[in-house]
Scaffold this motif. Structure first.
Motif, mmCIF file in Angstrom:
data_model
loop_
_atom_site.group_PDB
_atom_site.id
_atom_site.type_symbol
_atom_site.label_atom_id
_atom_site.label_comp_id
_atom_site.label_asym_id
_atom_site.label_seq_id
_atom_site.Cartn_x
_atom_site.Cartn_y
_atom_site.Cartn_z
ATOM 1 N N TYR A 71 0.908 -1.285 0.042
ATOM 2 C CA TYR A 71 0.162 -0.115 -0.068
ATOM 3 C C TYR A 71 0.904 1.243 -0.042
ATOM 4 O O TYR A 71 0.555 2.164 -0.758
ATOM 5 N N GLU A 94 -4.511 -2.067 7.799
ATOM 6 C CA GLU A 94 -3.859 -3.189 7.876
ATOM 7 C C GLU A 94 -2.713 -3.052 9.294
ATOM 8 O O GLU A 94 -2.595 -3.872 9.713
ATOM 9 N N GLU A 146 -5.797 -8.878 -2.305
ATOM 10 C CA GLU A 146 -6.657 -9.355 -1.148
ATOM 11 C C GLU A 146 -7.491 -10.561 -1.183
ATOM 12 O O GLU A 146 -7.802 -11.370 -0.462
ATOM 13 N N GLU A 178 -9.984 -7.735 4.845
ATOM 14 C CA GLU A 178 -9.478 -8.074 3.451
ATOM 15 C C GLU A 178 -10.401 -8.364 2.363
ATOM 16 O O GLU A 178 -10.497 -7.833 1.204
ATOM 17 N N HIS A 181 -11.774 -4.717 1.788
ATOM 18 C CA HIS A 181 -10.654 -3.947 1.099
ATOM 19 C C HIS A 181 -10.539 -4.354 -0.521
ATOM 20 O O HIS A 181 -10.467 -3.554 -1.334
#
Ligand SMILES: [Fe+2]
Ligand SMILES: [Fe+2]
Length: 215
Positions: A71, A94, A146, A178, A181
């Motif tokens: 990220y 996270e 993810e 996840e 996301h």
């Protein structure tokens, strides 16, 4: 898939905040914004079960270090400010996972992977590279990452010693996060990645998870 582009040189502020995030992710204890899902009583584990849970949670901790790095690398290169903010917001979520795994590792008298600095650096580079293909590809990369993490967590949920309810509660909440996301990245325009890229991602994460189990 669009051609890669070279991002403009980063400002000094961006460089400093990126270096700060890297050092915190790898060397500082993570601070969770949400309480850990591991709320039940400490489970009675045999020595072998404690070791197995410790090794599995070390792998998951390393996965979260890598997730932060991906990220951060993607945000470093992202062209659109909304994409960058979304990536940094996801990275902060996270951090909860990182903190929960860290706390569970110490309950299990285990430790983090010695190779986390290496995994952070490699994952940052991969995230930055993915982002050079544009924001849609970058969001597609989040979605695919993810999806693969969800599959990995499903396997770990079957491998955890059945008595280890505290580790299981953490992995179940991580899986829920996840999935959301990935869904957010697809909703924001994430493109499907070509099959060779998906396969390469799978092999890279396999090397990381196998190594972190032992080291
Ligand atoms: Fe995570
Ligand atoms: Fe995630």
């Amino acid at each position: 898939m669009p051609l890669p582009f070279l991002p403009p040189p980063p400002s000094l502020d961006t460089l400093i905040s990126t270096a700060d995030k890297a050092l915190r992710s790898v060397f500082a204890p993570a601070r969770a914004a949400r309480p850990s899902p591991a709320t039940g009583p400490a489970p009675e584990l045999t020595e072998a079960e404690r070791r197995e849970s410790g090794a599995l949670m070390r792998v998951n901790h390393t996965g979260e270090v890598a997730a932060q790095a991906l990220y951060h690398g993607q945000a470093f290169v992202a062209r659109d400010v909304n994409t960058r903010n979304m990536l940094l917001h996801a990275a902060r979520e996270e951090t909860d996972h990182l903190a929960w795994c860290e706390a569970r590792l110490s309950e299990l008298q285990s430790r983090c992977s010695l190779l986390n600095p290496l995994w952070y650096a490699g994952s940052f580079a991969i995230g930055a590279l993915a982002a050079t293909f544009g924001d849609r590809a970058s969001l597609g990369f989040v979605s695919e990452t993810e999806r693969q993490v969800e599959g990995h967590l499903n396997v770990h949920l079957t491998r955890l010693p059945p008595a280890d309810s505290r580790s299981r509660a953490i992995l179940e909440q991580m899986r829920t996060d996840e999935i959301s996301h990935g869904a957010a990245a697809r909703a924001a325009g994430g493109a499907e990645l070509p099959a060779p890229v998906r396969i390469l991602m799978k092999h890279t994460s396999r090397v990381m998870t196998h190594t972190a189990y032992w080291f």
